[in-house]
Design a protein around this motif. Structure first.
Motif, PDB file in Angstrom:
ATOM      1  N   HIS A 183       0.862  -1.180   0.000  1.00  0.00           N
ATOM      2  CA  HIS A 183       0.000   0.000   0.000  1.00  0.00           C
ATOM      3  C   HIS A 183       0.905   1.239   0.000  1.00  0.00           C
ATOM      4  O   HIS A 183       1.828   1.335   0.818  1.00  0.00           O
ATOM      5  N   PRO A 184       0.652   2.196  -0.885  1.00  0.00           N
ATOM      6  CA  PRO A 184       1.581   3.318  -1.035  1.00  0.00           C
ATOM      7  C   PRO A 184       1.675   4.264   0.160  1.00  0.00           C
ATOM      8  O   PRO A 184       2.674   4.970   0.294  1.00  0.00           O
ATOM      9  N   THR A 185       0.685   4.294   1.037  1.00  0.00           N
ATOM     10  CA  THR A 185       0.821   5.150   2.217  1.00  0.00           C
ATOM     11  C   THR A 185       1.158   4.343   3.467  1.00  0.00           C
ATOM     12  O   THR A 185       1.877   4.822   4.328  1.00  0.00           O
ATOM     13  N   TYR A 218       9.768  16.002  -4.360  1.00  0.00           N
ATOM     14  CA  TYR A 218       9.336  14.796  -3.656  1.00  0.00           C
ATOM     15  C   TYR A 218       9.991  14.677  -2.282  1.00  0.00           C
ATOM     16  O   TYR A 218      11.178  14.930  -2.110  1.00  0.00           O
ATOM     17  N   ASN A 219       9.187  14.245  -1.299  1.00  0.00           N
ATOM     18  CA  ASN A 219       9.673  13.805   0.008  1.00  0.00           C
ATOM     19  C   ASN A 219       8.596  12.899   0.596  1.00  0.00           C
ATOM     20  O   ASN A 219       7.540  12.704  -0.003  1.00  0.00           O
ATOM     21  N   CYS A 220       8.837  12.347   1.783  1.00  0.00           N
ATOM     22  CA  CYS A 220       7.878  11.386   2.343  1.00  0.00           C
ATOM     23  C   CYS A 220       6.535  12.037   2.653  1.00  0.00           C
ATOM     24  O   CYS A 220       5.507  11.374   2.541  1.00  0.00           O
ATOM     25  N   ASP A 221       6.525  13.308   3.020  1.00  0.00           N
ATOM     26  CA  ASP A 221       5.248  13.980   3.295  1.00  0.00           C
ATOM     27  C   ASP A 221       4.440  14.185   2.022  1.00  0.00           C
ATOM     28  O   ASP A 221       3.225  13.999   1.999  1.00  0.00           O
ATOM     29  N   VAL A 222       5.115  14.594   0.943  1.00  0.00           N
ATOM     30  CA  VAL A 222       4.452  14.777  -0.353  1.00  0.00           C
ATOM     31  C   VAL A 222       3.926  13.431  -0.846  1.00  0.00           C
ATOM     32  O   VAL A 222       2.828  13.348  -1.392  1.00  0.00           O
ATOM     33  N   HIS A 223       4.704  12.373  -0.636  1.00  0.00           N
ATOM     34  CA  HIS A 223       4.299  11.020  -1.052  1.00  0.00           C
ATOM     35  C   HIS A 223       2.927  10.688  -0.472  1.00  0.00           C
ATOM     36  O   HIS A 223       2.001  10.352  -1.207  1.00  0.00           O
ATOM     37  N   VAL A 224       2.809  10.775   0.837  1.00  0.00           N
ATOM     38  CA  VAL A 224       1.551  10.418   1.501  1.00  0.00           C
ATOM     39  C   VAL A 224       0.436  11.379   1.097  1.00  0.00           C
ATOM     40  O   VAL A 224      -0.677  10.959   0.761  1.00  0.00           O
ATOM     41  N   ALA A 225       0.723  12.669   1.086  1.00  0.00           N
ATOM     42  CA  ALA A 225      -0.300  13.675   0.766  1.00  0.00           C
ATOM     43  C   ALA A 225      -0.801  13.560  -0.667  1.00  0.00           C
ATOM     44  O   ALA A 225      -1.954  13.907  -0.946  1.00  0.00           O
ATOM     45  N   SER A 226       0.021  13.053  -1.564  1.00  0.00           N
ATOM     46  CA  SER A 226      -0.387  12.968  -2.975  1.00  0.00           C
ATOM     47  C   SER A 226      -1.573  12.031  -3.188  1.00  0.00           C
ATOM     48  O   SER A 226      -2.253  12.123  -4.205  1.00  0.00           O
ATOM     49  N   PHE A 227      -1.854  11.158  -2.239  1.00  0.00           N
ATOM     50  CA  PHE A 227      -2.970  10.221  -2.361  1.00  0.00           C
ATOM     51  C   PHE A 227      -4.281  10.769  -1.798  1.00  0.00           C
ATOM     52  O   PHE A 227      -5.316  10.116  -1.900  1.00  0.00           O
TER      53      PHE A 227
END
Length: 181
Positions: A137-139, A156-165
């Motif tokens: 799961h991506p988040t 990109y960073n880990c916060d952007v990763h999660v927020a992008s979903f």
């Protein structure tokens, strides 16, 4: 929009979702920017194989951990992607805008035959991609260490990763039962 946002999001989201990406396939008519982003992942053994759409049928079974595609996907194409992906593989593809619900529902239902997780995510450039995953799961399964240790990123960073979903309620309602998360 910045030229770095799209390639960073297309590459780093699936690679930071994958447990241990070693072999990555990029399907594109012009993979240069995506390939440059892939080079930032020193742990990827076989850096990149770029190919055109028509070459997919000749690829080896279960040879890739991640497939990143800039080509429109149909049922035949997706079945080849399923064949070349490892059992825990990730597939990212472009798709019609989320406002084109019927085209997207057909695509997502087709992906649903092969993948446990199918989620749209924001690319940061006013468009979205679809991440389909056989296992992770991506988040929930983001590799935080990997996502924060990539050198030289502009977006990109880990916060952007999660927020992008994160998607608005109208998207959630429209794709209820189609998006698999």
């Amino acid at each position: 929009m910045n030229e770095f946002t799209y390639p960073e999001m297309m590459v780093h989201v699936p690679l930071c979702t994958s447990k241990d990406p070693k072999n990555v396939l990029i399907i594109s008519d012009n993979a240069e920017l995506l390939s440059e982003e892939l080079e930032r992942h020193v742990e990827v053994g076989s850096k990149v194989i770029s190919c055109k759409l028509e070459a997919i049928s000749a690829l080896e079974d279960k040879a890739y951990d991640v497939v990143i595609s800039e080509m429109q996907a149909d049922a035949a194409f997706i079945s080849h992607i399923d064949r070349v992906l490892e059992d825990d593989g990730q597939f990212v593809t472009i798709h019609p805008t989320l406002d084109e619900t019927e085209a997207n529902k057909i695509l997502m239902k087709t992906l649903g035959r092969y993948f446990k997780v199918i989620m749209p995510y924001n690319l940061g450039n006013c468009s979205t991609a679809l991440l389909s995953s056989k296992e992770y799961h991506p988040t929930a399964d983001i590799n935080l260490h990997r996502s924060d240790m990539i050198d030289g990123l502009s977006y990109y960073n880990c916060d952007v990763h999660v927020a992008s979903f994160a998607m608005g309620n109208y998207i959630r309602k429209e794709y209820l039962g189609i998006v698999k998360n």
